[in-house]
Enzyme design. Sequence first.
Site, mmCIF file in Angstrom:
data_model
loop_
_atom_site.group_PDB
_atom_site.id
_atom_site.type_symbol
_atom_site.label_atom_id
_atom_site.label_comp_id
_atom_site.label_asym_id
_atom_site.label_seq_id
_atom_site.Cartn_x
_atom_site.Cartn_y
_atom_site.Cartn_z
ATOM 1 N N LYS A 94 28.094 41.480 44.088
ATOM 2 C CA LYS A 94 29.374 41.154 43.676
ATOM 3 C C LYS A 94 29.030 40.348 42.000
ATOM 4 O O LYS A 94 29.958 40.111 41.270
ATOM 5 C CB LYS A 94 30.073 39.766 44.343
ATOM 6 C CG LYS A 94 29.103 38.761 45.014
ATOM 7 C CD LYS A 94 30.074 37.813 45.660
ATOM 8 C CE LYS A 94 29.474 37.088 46.704
ATOM 9 N NZ LYS A 94 29.872 36.501 47.859
ATOM 10 N N ARG A 95 27.771 40.069 41.735
ATOM 11 C CA ARG A 95 27.399 39.750 40.582
ATOM 12 C C ARG A 95 27.191 41.122 39.652
ATOM 13 O O ARG A 95 26.864 40.392 38.430
ATOM 14 C CB ARG A 95 26.117 38.625 40.696
ATOM 15 C CG ARG A 95 26.479 37.307 41.160
ATOM 16 C CD ARG A 95 25.429 36.607 41.580
ATOM 17 N NE ARG A 95 24.506 37.162 42.729
ATOM 18 C CZ ARG A 95 24.810 37.109 43.971
ATOM 19 N NH1 ARG A 95 25.557 36.123 44.204
ATOM 20 N NH2 ARG A 95 24.360 37.683 44.909
#
Length: 499
Positions: free
Chosen positions: A263-264
Amino acid sequence: MANTDPDVRVRFCPSPTGNPHVGMVRTALFNWAYARHTGGKLVFRIEDTDSARDSEESYHQLLDAMSWLGLDWDEGPEVGGPHAPYRQSQRMDIYADVAERLHEAGHAYHCYCSTEELDARREAARAAGKPSGYDGHCRDLSEDQVAVYKLEKREPILRFRMPDRTISFDDLVRGTLTFEPENVPDYGIVRANGAPLYTLVNPVDDALMGITHVLRGEDLLSSTPRQIALYEALAEIGVGAGTTPHFGHLPYVMGEGNKKLSKRDPQASLNMYREAGFIREGLLNYLSLLGWSLTDDRDLFDMDELVAAFDIAKVNSNPARFDLKKCEAINAEHVRRLAPEDFVKRLVPFLQAPGLLPAEPSAEQLDLLAKVAPLTQERMVVLSEIVNMAGFLFVAPEDFTVDPADAAKALTADARPVLEASVKALEELEDFTPEPIQAALREALVDGLGIKPKFAFTPLRVAVTGRRVSPPLFESMELLGRPETLRRLRSALDALPAA
Ligand code: GLU
Ligand code: ZN
């Protein structure tokens, strides 16, 4: 073919940490599609029990993302519902009560082990080649042992007692999955400071909210056997409807280099796609292909078609690859499908962002946009391209600049006769519309100077639009108007290098 079942209740229950990401959107989309397909309900729940990581900003971003995507929910923030509140931070009393009842019924026990003790025993188990999860040390402490721990002022966590049996379930995507007890140790459900953990609140709310199907990412698969045991304990103590939901685990999404999309990853950020001008129709169409397909030979469809056909049984368990090129191609198709007025409306913010349109565009500016938009729609992949494609029409005369690389190629000393002849031809032209403009320029440049059309118009295009790639030149000149067209041609002439 609709597969109606109004009793279906699914949920989308993100934690408000960080920015919305594509994996999350895919989960929301599949749950939404299943609710809409069956005529059931989508519950939107905010899992914000981790005050150290959750933020109000992220909460608002989540709501905004769902609204922008057009993924509507039947119960949840802003719409309410019979199980309100839908923010877990407002349900703490409920969890404290359930935790106490689980403890009283013997489904959970106090664990006094310190982190150091747990680590040391885990290491030892690993070295001995044994399962290294929690070893059940505090399952059946004697009163004396507890008294000693209390004297030592240890603060216990609450740990769930896993049943000593195999747990197996039919995953809607992956088929029958079986977990042996030695691989699913007892696990913490309440911190020493009384804060309930995800492991408790997520199944408790699923039970209380009557969730029938849990569709979520494969990364959560390891928590499923624990949650199934917890549901059974909840049923026993009378929390919720007493049934265990069906589970379906959606495949991993792989990014660059065939690594799991984290998700980063910038590539995972929903905001990045929004800001680039992906439209919801394109993005949702593409994301739905991460693990699902309408038919084997059709990649392009709208949400009505998805809803009509959506079936969990057709979700593929193999990892899905996020392919930006394909995402762009699908988006471009959906941009092309937009009705003209809708297309214009969606372009406005992309011209406002760099200040090419004011917050309240005038009727004249909107009219100009409506005229240039059709000249760009066919070739546009993402809406932010409107800035390069048509910004030259909106920029204030004093701010207009020519792309330096394009100028270096097209506005050389050789361009002087071309620009001079064009200025003259356009000054004299009676009707400043595309056909007469084209005829006059052809006559002046191709017939008059003997230049090939291919070469004749490039310097004009760069001088007038600022770039070698632009909407059709003669239409652009008309939209710009004669005075500004001539001003730009003259200023290009002034800037030409000496021969
Ligand atoms: N709040 C959890 C998460 O964002 C939800 C997991 C689930 O769907 O059960 O990972
Ligand atoms: Zn312990």
